[in-house]
Design a protein around this motif. Structure first.
Motif, PDB file in Angstrom:
ATOM      1  N   GLN A 192      43.623  41.134  35.791  1.00 54.44           N
ATOM      2  CA  GLN A 192      44.823  41.033  36.621  1.00 54.44           C
ATOM      3  C   GLN A 192      45.775  42.188  36.332  1.00 54.44           C
ATOM      4  O   GLN A 192      46.360  42.772  37.254  1.00 54.44           O
ATOM      5  N   ILE A 233      41.326  34.218  38.775  1.00 55.45           N
ATOM      6  CA  ILE A 233      42.299  34.467  39.821  1.00 55.45           C
ATOM      7  C   ILE A 233      41.458  34.752  41.060  1.00 55.45           C
ATOM      8  O   ILE A 233      40.372  35.323  40.964  1.00 55.45           O
ATOM      9  N   ASP A 272      47.019  33.385  42.839  1.00 50.70           N
ATOM     10  CA  ASP A 272      47.294  34.629  42.130  1.00 50.70           C
ATOM     11  C   ASP A 272      47.766  34.363  40.702  1.00 50.70           C
ATOM     12  O   ASP A 272      48.129  35.286  39.969  1.00 50.70           O
TER      13      ASP A 272
END
Length: 243
Positions: A95, A113, A141
């Motif tokens: 991420q 995610i 997210d």
């Protein structure tokens, strides 16, 4: 095109699902770093690696501290959360690199995610329900955890009898610890342990042979075709990209 990458580092045997090699590399480095930090800590405090009870970790590193905190909430030893912790660190690194899609299945303990729906299949050994259904995980997210423990599958020690106990939480480390704790004590006739779960746990799905138990909120279930090639070695979960 989605890439499926097999990752191994000593006891960690995981599958990474991502859209490109850069994300694979970032996730792999995140898991390597997490393991390295934890292994250095275990040299200083070997009891951390052997205790079946919660232990105090007054300082560093963050992975050991978070494992200890999750174990305290679940009432188990901190190593019950190791797979979820390593998976979470891998996804966090992905991420940070800019990825919006990364799934890590660390032996049945999954952190992810995702910018698209994904299906997380249920593998529960010899249970007749094994491989027939999957959870549909909606896009998120924020890092999310789907962690599974079993008394009949894999090499992890368990005091229980469940073929699988899957726990859903926005904290994959806590989900891993709670999956172990619930699997140790949950039975078809005694579900009282579910009434004492931490508020960060969204839901639990457990399988005992041909019987399932659902507590809290779990993702939608759909029929699925079992794919043995998608099961991480030693794992309890498998996943496919939703078409």
């Amino acid at each position: 095109m989605t890439i499926r990458y097999h990752f191994e580092l000593r006891e960690t045997i995981a599958t990474i699902l991502a859209d490109n090699e850069e994300v694979i590399q970032a996730a792999s480095m995140g898991m390597r770093t997490a393991r390295s930090e934890l292994e250095r800590y275990l040299v200083r405090d070997p009891f951390f690696g052997t205790s079946y009870e919660p232990v105090q970790v007054p300082d560093h590193p963050i992975i050991a501290r978070r494992m200890a905190q999750a174990a305290e909430k679940a009432g188990v030893g901190p190593m019950a959360a190791v797979a979820g912790a390593v998976a979470e660190h891998g996804v966090a690194a992905a991420q940070k690199s800019g990825a919006s899609f990364c799934v890590i299945d660390n032996g049945g303990d999954i952190a992810l995610i995702t910018d698209r729906p994904v299906r997380i299949g249920i593998y529960a050994g010899e249970s007749p329900l094994s491989g027939k259904y999957a959870f549909v995980i909606r896009p998120t997210d924020e890092i999310y955890g789907i962690c599974t423990s079993s008394a009949t599958v894999g090499h992890s020690f368990s005091f229980g009898t469940a073929d699988s106990v899957t726990v859903f939480s926005s904290d994959p480390i806590l989900a891993d610890a709670v999956a172990t704790a619930v699997c140790n004590v949950l039975t078809i006739s005694d579900k009282s342990c579910l009434d004492e779960l931490d508020t960060e746990i969204d839901g639990v799905y457990a399988i005992f042979n041909d019987t399932s138990i659902i507590w809290g909120e779990v993702p939608p279930l759909v029929r699925a075709e079992k794919r043995d090639d998608l099961i991480t070695t030693g794992g309890l979960g498998f996943f496919t990209r939703e078409s």
